[in-house]
Write an enzyme that holds these catalytic residues in place. Sequence first.
Site, PDB file in Angstrom:
ATOM      1  N   ARG A  45     -10.719   4.861  -6.616  1.00 51.74           N
ATOM      2  CA  ARG A  45      -9.636   4.051  -6.037  1.00 51.74           C
ATOM      3  C   ARG A  45      -9.835   2.599  -6.464  1.00 51.74           C
ATOM      4  O   ARG A  45     -10.850   2.264  -7.060  1.00 51.74           O
ATOM      5  CB  ARG A  45      -9.530   4.208  -4.507  1.00 51.74           C
ATOM      6  CG  ARG A  45     -10.769   4.492  -3.772  1.00 51.74           C
ATOM      7  CD  ARG A  45     -11.605   3.352  -3.225  1.00 51.74           C
ATOM      8  NE  ARG A  45     -10.965   2.094  -3.102  1.00 51.74           N
ATOM      9  CZ  ARG A  45     -11.489   0.965  -3.546  1.00 51.74           C
ATOM     10  NH1 ARG A  45     -12.661   0.944  -4.153  1.00 51.74           N
ATOM     11  NH2 ARG A  45     -10.860  -0.178  -3.396  1.00 51.74           N
ATOM     12  N   GLY A  46      -8.839   1.773  -6.115  1.00 49.77           N
ATOM     13  CA  GLY A  46      -8.862   0.400  -6.622  1.00 49.77           C
ATOM     14  C   GLY A  46      -8.054   0.371  -7.905  1.00 49.77           C
ATOM     15  O   GLY A  46      -8.267   1.202  -8.804  1.00 49.77           O
ATOM     16  N   ALA A  47      -7.134  -0.608  -7.987  1.00 56.53           N
ATOM     17  CA  ALA A  47      -6.143  -0.578  -9.062  1.00 56.53           C
ATOM     18  C   ALA A  47      -6.735  -0.441 -10.473  1.00 56.53           C
ATOM     19  O   ALA A  47      -6.326   0.459 -11.229  1.00 56.53           O
ATOM     20  CB  ALA A  47      -5.251  -1.811  -8.953  1.00 56.53           C
ATOM     21  N   ARG A  88      -0.254   8.117  -7.307  1.00 52.17           N
ATOM     22  CA  ARG A  88      -0.170   7.024  -6.313  1.00 52.17           C
ATOM     23  C   ARG A  88       0.860   6.010  -6.830  1.00 52.17           C
ATOM     24  O   ARG A  88       0.866   5.689  -8.013  1.00 52.17           O
ATOM     25  CB  ARG A  88      -1.539   6.352  -6.111  1.00 52.17           C
ATOM     26  CG  ARG A  88      -2.586   7.293  -5.517  1.00 52.17           C
ATOM     27  CD  ARG A  88      -3.842   6.547  -5.086  1.00 52.17           C
ATOM     28  NE  ARG A  88      -3.614   5.729  -3.908  1.00 52.17           N
ATOM     29  CZ  ARG A  88      -4.492   4.836  -3.445  1.00 52.17           C
ATOM     30  NH1 ARG A  88      -5.640   4.636  -4.072  1.00 52.17           N
ATOM     31  NH2 ARG A  88      -4.233   4.133  -2.355  1.00 52.17           N
ATOM     32  N   GLN A 203     -12.583   0.574   3.386  1.00 52.79           N
ATOM     33  CA  GLN A 203     -13.149   0.211   2.069  1.00 52.79           C
ATOM     34  C   GLN A 203     -14.101  -0.977   2.189  1.00 52.79           C
ATOM     35  O   GLN A 203     -15.048  -1.097   1.407  1.00 52.79           O
ATOM     36  CB  GLN A 203     -12.026  -0.155   1.086  1.00 52.79           C
ATOM     37  CG  GLN A 203     -11.172   1.006   0.617  1.00 52.79           C
ATOM     38  CD  GLN A 203      -9.919   1.164   1.437  1.00 52.79           C
ATOM     39  OE1 GLN A 203      -9.892   0.844   2.626  1.00 52.79           O
ATOM     40  NE2 GLN A 203      -8.863   1.678   0.836  1.00 52.79           N
ATOM     41  N   ASP A 244      -2.993  -4.962  -6.233  1.00 50.93           N
ATOM     42  CA  ASP A 244      -2.516  -3.698  -6.802  1.00 50.93           C
ATOM     43  C   ASP A 244      -1.306  -3.890  -7.694  1.00 50.93           C
ATOM     44  O   ASP A 244      -1.044  -3.088  -8.594  1.00 50.93           O
ATOM     45  CB  ASP A 244      -2.200  -2.709  -5.685  1.00 50.93           C
ATOM     46  CG  ASP A 244      -3.492  -2.230  -5.063  1.00 50.93           C
ATOM     47  OD1 ASP A 244      -4.006  -2.931  -4.168  1.00 50.93           O
ATOM     48  OD2 ASP A 244      -4.021  -1.200  -5.512  1.00 50.93           O
ATOM     49  N   ASN A 254      -1.321  -5.827  -2.026  1.00 50.85           N
ATOM     50  CA  ASN A 254      -2.749  -5.473  -1.935  1.00 50.85           C
ATOM     51  C   ASN A 254      -2.934  -4.667  -0.651  1.00 50.85           C
ATOM     52  O   ASN A 254      -1.976  -4.422   0.095  1.00 50.85           O
ATOM     53  CB  ASN A 254      -3.620  -6.743  -1.953  1.00 50.85           C
ATOM     54  CG  ASN A 254      -5.090  -6.419  -2.160  1.00 50.85           C
ATOM     55  OD1 ASN A 254      -5.437  -5.652  -3.057  1.00 50.85           O
ATOM     56  ND2 ASN A 254      -5.967  -6.957  -1.335  1.00 50.85           N
ATOM     57  N   LYS A 255      -4.150  -4.269  -0.394  1.00 56.20           N
ATOM     58  CA  LYS A 255      -4.460  -3.402   0.742  1.00 56.20           C
ATOM     59  C   LYS A 255      -3.849  -3.931   2.042  1.00 56.20           C
ATOM     60  O   LYS A 255      -3.867  -5.133   2.299  1.00 56.20           O
ATOM     61  CB  LYS A 255      -5.990  -3.299   0.852  1.00 56.20           C
ATOM     62  CG  LYS A 255      -6.508  -2.421   1.964  1.00 56.20           C
ATOM     63  CD  LYS A 255      -5.924  -1.044   1.963  1.00 56.20           C
ATOM     64  CE  LYS A 255      -6.058  -0.317   0.648  1.00 56.20           C
ATOM     65  NZ  LYS A 255      -5.235   0.928   0.577  1.00 56.20           N
TER      66      LYS A 255
END
Length: 356
Positions: A45-47, A88, A203, A244, A254-255
């Site tokens: 995960r993570g862009a 995603r 996270q 992201d 972003n998150k």
Amino acid sequence: MIRTIEWTDAGVVMLDQKLLPAQETYRTYTDYTGVAEAIRSMVVRGAPAIGVAAAMGVALGVKASLARSAGELDREFATVCDHIAGTRPTAVNLFWAVDRMKAAYARAKVEAQGAAAGDLLASVRDALVKEALAVHREDVAANRALGRFGQELIPDGARILTHCNAGALATAGHGTALGVVRAAVEAGKKVSVFADETRPFLQGARLTAWELAHDGIPVTVITDNMAGHFMHKGEIDCVIVGADRIARNGDVANKIGTYGVAVLAKENGVPFYVAAPVSTLDLSIPDGGRIKIEERDPDEVRRIQGVAITPEGVPVKNPSFDVTPARYVGAIITERGVARPDYAESLPALQSASQS
Ligand code: MRU
């Protein structure tokens, strides 16, 4: 360096981030559907890491092809790309990587024009593996470069707040937000990090705390609702987060929770910075209103490690990202340099610098 994702002869090897910090388990994926599932379920995960995984997934799909004609290969390739792209929706790096693999495929086909089906397949396969390795290598280099630019904004002794995980685990290299932190440490600055725990997937608590502790960088975990308290007390000197997707006007997806942190930072006079590679820019959209926000499984909110924390039957919501308006963003740190407002001018300039 923490090994998040690697291409090996046996397949794509990824550190299973769902199991951290309790277990350090590496998984090997030998087909593209497995890589797609790893992206969807957040093993990776993570862009930027999702972008690298997507590129490797596409390369794996072609590597396994037994196509007997150029037409058959085209159809298989389209299926692989669509499958990976459907995992995603928010991180633009995923689509950027798939598009890059499509361009590499088209180039390889032109170069192999007129070749027999077997030779065509072999050249396309080689070209796509090479391209996926380049995506990986370039991400490592981008992290290093943006870290060097970003650390210049960080004062010695800074107490830095971050949200989610934008570190080695979210990339192929040193990280974006945490790449800046690591570069500041390498420059001899004594910095420390506050990590928001980042409900619901945690996270920050699980991943940011794990990787900074792993590298011996001072880190303190706080719950998401403590950030304002520490800013108000003057205990946070700046905020650095990843992204992201960044729209042309500088709005940043972003998150979930990033927007709240940005508003608190503005209220308390704390600089708020975003660190991201150029592959996270989406200049095709004028503002963040066009960014599709992923809705994830409500059980991520209802349960913590399998234990229910909400009453049975009560509805919950689980948007995985939010959009921080550009007016809260003091600077966007990329591997090409640091963009400042007005982003509608500075971001396109950075992106075209990357093409020259
Ligand atoms: O849902 P995730 O864990 O993939 O979300 C990750 C984030 O929002 C990160 O902050 C972002 O991708 C930047 S990572 C360098």
